[in-house]
Enzyme design. Sequence first.
Site, PDB file in Angstrom:
ATOM      1  N   CYS A   1      -8.438  12.787 -36.668  1.00  0.00           N
ATOM      2  CA  CYS A   1      -8.288  11.815 -37.720  1.00  0.00           C
ATOM      3  C   CYS A   1      -8.619  10.411 -37.499  1.00  0.00           C
ATOM      4  O   CYS A   1     -10.009  10.266 -37.282  1.00  0.00           O
ATOM      5  CB  CYS A   1      -6.839  11.944 -38.623  1.00  0.00           C
TER       6      CYS A   1
ATOM      7  N   HIS B   1      -6.657  17.662 -39.532  1.00  0.00           N
ATOM      8  CA  HIS B   1      -5.373  17.678 -38.805  1.00  0.00           C
ATOM      9  C   HIS B   1      -5.051  19.041 -38.211  1.00  0.00           C
ATOM     10  O   HIS B   1      -4.106  19.743 -38.589  1.00  0.00           O
ATOM     11  CB  HIS B   1      -4.354  17.214 -39.368  1.00  0.00           C
TER      12      HIS B   1
ATOM     13  N   GLU C   1      -3.492  19.873 -35.753  1.00  0.00           N
ATOM     14  CA  GLU C   1      -2.087  19.822 -35.086  1.00  0.00           C
ATOM     15  C   GLU C   1      -1.005  20.189 -36.156  1.00  0.00           C
ATOM     16  O   GLU C   1       0.081  20.852 -35.964  1.00  0.00           O
ATOM     17  CB  GLU C   1      -1.712  18.589 -34.392  1.00  0.00           C
TER      18      GLU C   1
END
Length: 235
Positions: free
Chosen positions: A107, A210, A212
Amino acid sequence: MRPSIGIVVSLDKERKSYVGGRAYVDAIQAAGGLPVLLAAIDDETMVSQFFTQLDGVLLPGGPDVDPVHFGEEPMYNYTAIDPERDYVELLLARLALQNNIPILGICRGIQALNVAGGGDIYQDLTAQKKGALIHAQKAPRWYPTHWINIQPETMLFKILGESRLRVNSYHHQAVRSVAPDFRVSALASDGVVEAIEHPSLRFALGVQWHPEQMWKKYPLFKLLFTSFVNEASNS
Ligand code: MN
């Protein structure tokens, strides 16, 4: 020995505490790395010393990069900028590129990586790119809301093994001019760059979404972290 993966944490000036996203630490830990957190202190000697102890650099999400770093004046509303994080992350990114140490940008991290490499970014997609999709989703953070098309014969394709995927999206900025020596590895259907990579370095990859936040529900995305950490273990 687990490879040491450096992650910069920001000063929360009101709380007088350093803060960083736990999801990045969890993902690196789950992928077999040792997450090592560095306070964002803008001192070149300290950052350079820290860098020598690292096997890899993770640039996480966060506030907008100050446009001065790509030669522009501020033109739109943006999130509070973090001068110390800009300084430390751009320096770490340049060191990683110069020394061929694995680096993964997520990001804000793809944007910082692109700026460090000499590219620039849209300060605001809605204002600057006609026909842009909604890239600031209101759905839960793990939930994918738009497609990306992954370019064939890229490292990203080799890692994920898919040419089309749905990803989450919460960004109002994006890569505009891709840094020299980098290439686009994925695009959204509106043409927004969703991933870049350096074809001749060991591992220099940025993704605009994202992973994660997604890998626990969609294990495919864990491959981004395991590939990164595995390459870092060769440092
Ligand atoms: Mn997006």
